[in-house]
Design an enzyme around this catalytic site. Sequence first.
Site, PDB file in Angstrom:
ATOM      1  N   GLY A 106      41.107  24.498 -18.659  1.00  0.00           N
ATOM      2  CA  GLY A 106      39.997  24.538 -19.605  1.00  0.00           C
ATOM      3  C   GLY A 106      38.715  24.846 -18.842  1.00  0.00           C
ATOM      4  O   GLY A 106      38.754  25.390 -17.730  1.00  0.00           O
ATOM      5  N   VAL A 107      37.585  24.495 -19.451  1.00  0.00           N
ATOM      6  CA  VAL A 107      36.289  24.812 -18.846  1.00  0.00           C
ATOM      7  C   VAL A 107      36.159  24.245 -17.429  1.00  0.00           C
ATOM      8  O   VAL A 107      35.705  24.932 -16.509  1.00  0.00           O
ATOM      9  CB  VAL A 107      35.160  24.234 -19.750  1.00  0.00           C
ATOM     10  CG1 VAL A 107      33.811  24.460 -19.122  1.00  0.00           C
ATOM     11  CG2 VAL A 107      35.210  24.891 -21.117  1.00  0.00           C
ATOM     12  N   GLY A 165      38.714  22.994 -15.333  1.00  0.00           N
ATOM     13  CA  GLY A 165      39.737  23.504 -14.418  1.00  0.00           C
ATOM     14  C   GLY A 165      39.385  24.901 -13.915  1.00  0.00           C
ATOM     15  O   GLY A 165      39.487  25.199 -12.718  1.00  0.00           O
ATOM     16  N   LYS A 219      33.887   6.361 -20.847  1.00  0.00           N
ATOM     17  CA  LYS A 219      33.139   6.394 -19.593  1.00  0.00           C
ATOM     18  C   LYS A 219      32.687   4.988 -19.196  1.00  0.00           C
ATOM     19  O   LYS A 219      32.725   4.619 -18.024  1.00  0.00           O
ATOM     20  CB  LYS A 219      31.946   7.342 -19.723  1.00  0.00           C
ATOM     21  CG  LYS A 219      32.403   8.802 -19.827  1.00  0.00           C
ATOM     22  CD  LYS A 219      31.320   9.718 -20.360  1.00  0.00           C
ATOM     23  CE  LYS A 219      31.840  11.158 -20.446  1.00  0.00           C
ATOM     24  NZ  LYS A 219      30.923  12.032 -21.196  1.00  0.00           N
ATOM     25  N   GLY A 269      29.938  20.204 -18.856  1.00  0.00           N
ATOM     26  CA  GLY A 269      29.884  21.612 -18.497  1.00  0.00           C
ATOM     27  C   GLY A 269      30.835  21.903 -17.352  1.00  0.00           C
ATOM     28  O   GLY A 269      31.126  21.013 -16.540  1.00  0.00           O
TER      29      GLY A 269
END
Lengths: 320, 186
Positions: free
Chosen positions: A9-10, A12, A207, A299
């Site tokens: 995904g973003v 990786g 988190k 991000g």
Amino acid sequence: MRLAVVGAGVVGRAVVDLAASYGHDVVAVADSSSSVVAPNDETLAPDSVLARKSEEDVVGDDAPEAALDADYDVLVEATPTTLGDAEPGYGHAVAALEHDRHVVLANKGPVAERYDDLRAVEHDSAGRVLFEATVGGAIPAVTTIDDLGPAHVTAVRGVLNGTANFVLTRMAAEGLDYEHVLAEAQDLGVAEADPSFDVEGTDAALKCVILANVLYGGGYSLADAEVEGIDGLPTESLSLAAEDGMTVRLIGSVEDGVIRVGPRLVPEHGTLAVSGTRNIVQIETDHAGRLNISGRGAGGPETATAVLADVGRLSRPDDA
Amino acid sequence: MSEEPGSALDGPVSDTDRAYTVRLELVDQPGELLNALRPIAENGGNLLSVFHERGHLTPRGHIPVEVDLEATPERFERIVDALRENGVNVVRAGADRYGEQLTVVLVGHLVDTDLSDTLSQLERATSATVADFSLRLAREEGDSVTSARVRLDAEAGTGREVLDALREVAAEKELTVVEPLVEVSP
């Protein structure tokens, strides 16, 4: 270090893209349906892996599991976060540890839902588990708490979800209603098509659970967190807060063994009222007062920065 | 409104005088304020200031008045007794009251679920008093979701307790409480 990256995904993809600039080699990449493994001592060419992913939505011709059998030093686990048994991420991490390999997690599931299990497997392995990227993207929250010494940290709180923060910021600034701003966030790619994970507080809670596990040496999962989201919060509540010099932020906190996430009133121009997708982690210490670390909490390149910082630590075993 | 210092019965203000804040709730009738202030001077209190919020009503429909005064602890007790004998409703009295101010925003069907009952329940369950509140209706028609900002005065050190109680009351009525992040220390 030789990296096997599971999850394309973003995050990786950004790890694959940036690894070389941190002095590391990518030797295997897997997504949910395929994998590519470099033959023998060779390394993969990031550009060709990424090009194939974007053109064909696969990374290679092998089955995904093949990446776990590659000859790597560090497994980067960047598959989507799952709740409950945290699979398949948890299984990937265990497979690496059982081969005495290190694991760097971007996936929150294993350390939020099965922290104690994972630590037990790590205990019997020559490999280690690091997970800085799971909390606050590029913000070094876990490492900072580790450095300060969890026993000397009395509380951790902060804004840990950029999507929710973006929505609250826009609602307060423009007087727009929740649905309107959420749709706008989706158009901008700030919110997912299904934003529930973010706006209901689950992501921030995971988190906080991870931070609680670091602070108290494990024992926490999502079920231990008291979670309220910001979905459906009326714009009027924000304007009422503003009349009093306050605004609303989705704040997660870990204090006295209690994990809470919910909308809170904070001073409008205060430290915690970060705007847009920005995150902030505030750490209360015994001897050094309060520390604030803010920055980009999500991000690809941002989170990959934290992943590669962990890889860097593992490559310096003396200070890792 | 104030009086000359040292106008107390026994001459100059003694070293053991302490500052007190008395919060009164007055019925909106002529003479009520004077009625309330007289026992203070008569019992040796030194009036420092009177804050009279006209046009502002408590959830019970009374006019809140906040009086700052100086007196010895013994005299102060007599003053409070005398006020109560005069039929003045003394909500809070003490030097160490109002240590904490908490502002919360409540969201939900506030009107349908009887906001004044919600706030009264909170006042009964804790040391807090409602100092101020502001209500805002949703702009969209047909939506009865309302937001209210409520300022609570609580005894020092009880902020967390007050918020816990508020959460409980709110949960029963399915209201959302947007709490202050950290209660202000005394």
